[in-house]
Enzyme design. Structure first.
Site, PDB file in Angstrom:
ATOM      1  N   CYS A  48      62.839 112.942  39.492  1.00 34.10           N
ATOM      2  CA  CYS A  48      62.747 114.101  40.383  1.00 34.10           C
ATOM      3  C   CYS A  48      63.879 115.104  40.195  1.00 34.10           C
ATOM      4  O   CYS A  48      63.919 116.120  40.882  1.00 34.10           O
ATOM      5  CB  CYS A  48      62.666 113.630  41.828  1.00 34.10           C
ATOM      6  N   LYS A  61      60.389 120.980  50.784  1.00 31.37           N
ATOM      7  CA  LYS A  61      59.384 119.930  50.571  1.00 31.37           C
ATOM      8  C   LYS A  61      58.572 119.679  51.843  1.00 31.37           C
ATOM      9  O   LYS A  61      57.488 119.089  51.773  1.00 31.37           O
ATOM     10  CB  LYS A  61      60.054 118.631  50.117  1.00 31.37           C
ATOM     11  N   HIS A  83      67.455 118.486  48.510  1.00 37.35           N
ATOM     12  CA  HIS A  83      66.403 117.633  47.945  1.00 37.35           C
ATOM     13  C   HIS A  83      65.446 117.210  49.067  1.00 37.35           C
ATOM     14  O   HIS A  83      64.229 117.280  48.903  1.00 37.35           O
ATOM     15  CB  HIS A  83      67.040 116.422  47.276  1.00 37.35           C
ATOM     16  N   HIS A  90      56.470 116.932  47.578  1.00 39.72           N
ATOM     17  CA  HIS A  90      57.479 116.616  46.556  1.00 39.72           C
ATOM     18  C   HIS A  90      56.821 116.658  45.185  1.00 39.72           C
ATOM     19  O   HIS A  90      55.996 115.807  44.854  1.00 39.72           O
ATOM     20  CB  HIS A  90      58.054 115.233  46.843  1.00 39.72           C
ATOM     21  N   PHE A 138      64.902 108.941  40.505  1.00 39.21           N
ATOM     22  CA  PHE A 138      64.957 107.504  40.259  1.00 39.21           C
ATOM     23  C   PHE A 138      65.798 107.240  39.009  1.00 39.21           C
ATOM     24  O   PHE A 138      65.715 107.977  38.023  1.00 39.21           O
ATOM     25  CB  PHE A 138      63.557 106.932  40.051  1.00 39.21           C
ATOM     26  N   GLU A 159      71.917 112.253  51.727  1.00 42.03           N
ATOM     27  CA  GLU A 159      72.156 113.618  51.261  1.00 42.03           C
ATOM     28  C   GLU A 159      73.007 114.382  52.267  1.00 42.03           C
ATOM     29  O   GLU A 159      73.919 115.123  51.893  1.00 42.03           O
ATOM     30  CB  GLU A 159      70.833 114.340  51.014  1.00 42.03           C
TER      31      GLU A 159
END
Length: 416
Positions: free
Chosen positions: A168, A340, A308, A345, A404, A319
């Site tokens: 991502c 998002k 994010h 996403h 990831f 975050e």
């Protein structure tokens, strides 16, 4: 503090988007500012047996209106999105390849997963009809660098060209590496960003098995709720976001319209866990700190952060912690939002459309909201621009993404 990079200065001259909220930048941006949500029940396959049955699909989409129908048949859905968004960005930049040195125009467009539809459909052909019925175009269609290849062929661009894969964080890395290509003198122009089309049966099955996705199927418009106490997972989107970057001297020489400057970039790794972010926010905070240092920007100069903000229990609080570590007291003054909540996403394309949003925020002074923020999480206690857009003087913006594998990336944009 002086903010001019010691390298070549790099500016943004073109934008392109294909997403659930619009098939072009004007429609997309209007939907973002209106706080619209592109999430609904998935229509591309039967989701009745899935724990997550919703997604931010690109609907009413016919790629053959934008590219050669033969190329549509030969390529994956993710490639369609990236190719069309790139064409938009190049047109927006008014880049005339007949007047360019093709050896100095490059393309870096990444995808976190690549051609999932191709993989699944051709595997079905193999099982049901045998190996001779597998398409000869399968391999080129599924690999993650194919968007960049097709865009380069379309433009005749012979400069730096490769794919980036970092889950991502992919598109943010692609934009950042393009910045480095121009700074380092390897290109004058870079077309960069990300594309993704992973709303597929196998992809959904995998993410559902991980329990990573929201199960709020009865309220799709309310399901993505970053920083809200009642968030229960991310909702997948699809599409593409592309930028055209140029050296400042090249843009000025050809009289290009300049949106803003791309000042800084950094890439780090948590080195912690394959899917969970570091609970201390070490890798992300380091990426933001290094991006600010690269940009020669002090933390208190950042007006807005496009976070994010995945709407997962872990990401949003970690975050938030990372932002507090980097920005100190200014963390409570800076405007933050997770778009998002509206777009879903987009995995490897997330940083692409979020870079477009960051640039448009600087251009317009309109700060997008985080919708569905109704019950703030006590551990997420910053200014997330809840539910309604805000008009403000925005000069400097940071956009960050995580992937990831522990990958982190951050970009810093500034008004010229």
């Amino acid at each position: 503090m002086e903010t001019v990079s010691p390298h070549k200065r790099v500016v943004v001259t073109g934008l392109g988007v294909v997403a659930s909220l619009g098939h072009n930048v004007p429609d997309f941006w209007a939907s973002i500012l209106a706080g619209k949500c592109g999430i609904d029940r998935v229509t591309q396959f039967d989701v009745k047996d899935y724990t997550c049955q919703i997604g931010a699909e690109v609907r009413d989409w016919d790629p053959a209106q934008h590219m050669d129908p033969k190329e549509v048949r030969r390529n994956d859905r993710y490639t369609h999105f990236g190719f069309v968004a790139a064409k938009q960005a190049v047109a927006d930049a008014k880049l005339d390849m007949a007047k360019e040195d093709a050896d100095r125009v490059g393309v870096i467009i990444g995808s976190g997963i690549g051609g999932m539809w191709t993989i699944e459909n051709q595997h079905k052909n193999l099982l049901e009809r045998g190996p001779r019925k597998v398409s000869p175009f399968m391999i080129p269609a599924l690999i993650s660098n194919m968007v960049g290849g097709l865009v380069a062929i379309e433009l005749g661009a012979r400069g730096p060209n490769f794919g980036v894969v970092s889950a991502c964080a992919t598109a943010t890395h692609a934009i950042g590496e393009s910045l480095r290509m121009i700074r380092g003198g390897e290109a004058d122009v870079m077309v960069c960003g990300g594309a993704e089309a992973s709303i597929t049966p196998l992809s959904y099955a995998g993410f559902c098995s991980m329990k990573a996705m929201s199960t709020n199927n009865e309220n799709p418009q309310k399901a993505s709720r970053p920083f809200d106490a009642n968030r229960d997972g991310f909702i997948m989107g699809e599409g593409s976001g592309i930028l055209v970057l140029e050296s400042l001297e090249h843009a000025l020489a050809r009289g290009a319209r300049i949106y803003c400057e791309l000042l800084g970039y950094s890439a780090t790794c948590d080195a912690y866990h394959i899917t969970s972010p570091d609970p201390d926010g070490k890798g992300l905070s380091l990426a933001m700190t290094r991006a600010l240092a690269d940009a020669r920007v002090r933390p208190e100069e950042i007006d807005y952060i496009n976070a994010h903000g995945t709407s997962t229990p872990y990401n949003d609080k970690f975050e938030t912690l990372a932002i507090k570590k980097v920005f100190g007291e200014h963390a409570r003054k800076v405007m933050i939002s997770s778009t998002k909540s509206m777009t879903g996403h987009l995995l490897g394309a997330a940083g692409g459309i979020e870079a477009v949003i960051s640039v448009k925020t600087i251009e317009t002074g309109e700060v997008p909201p985080t919708i569905n923020l109704e019950t703030p999480d006590p551990e997420c206690d910053l200014d997330y621009v809840p539910n309604v857009k805000r008009t403000a003087a925005v000069r400097t913006v940071l956009s960050d993404n995580l992937g990831f594998g522990g990958q982190n990336a951050a970009l810093v944009f500034r008004k010229m």
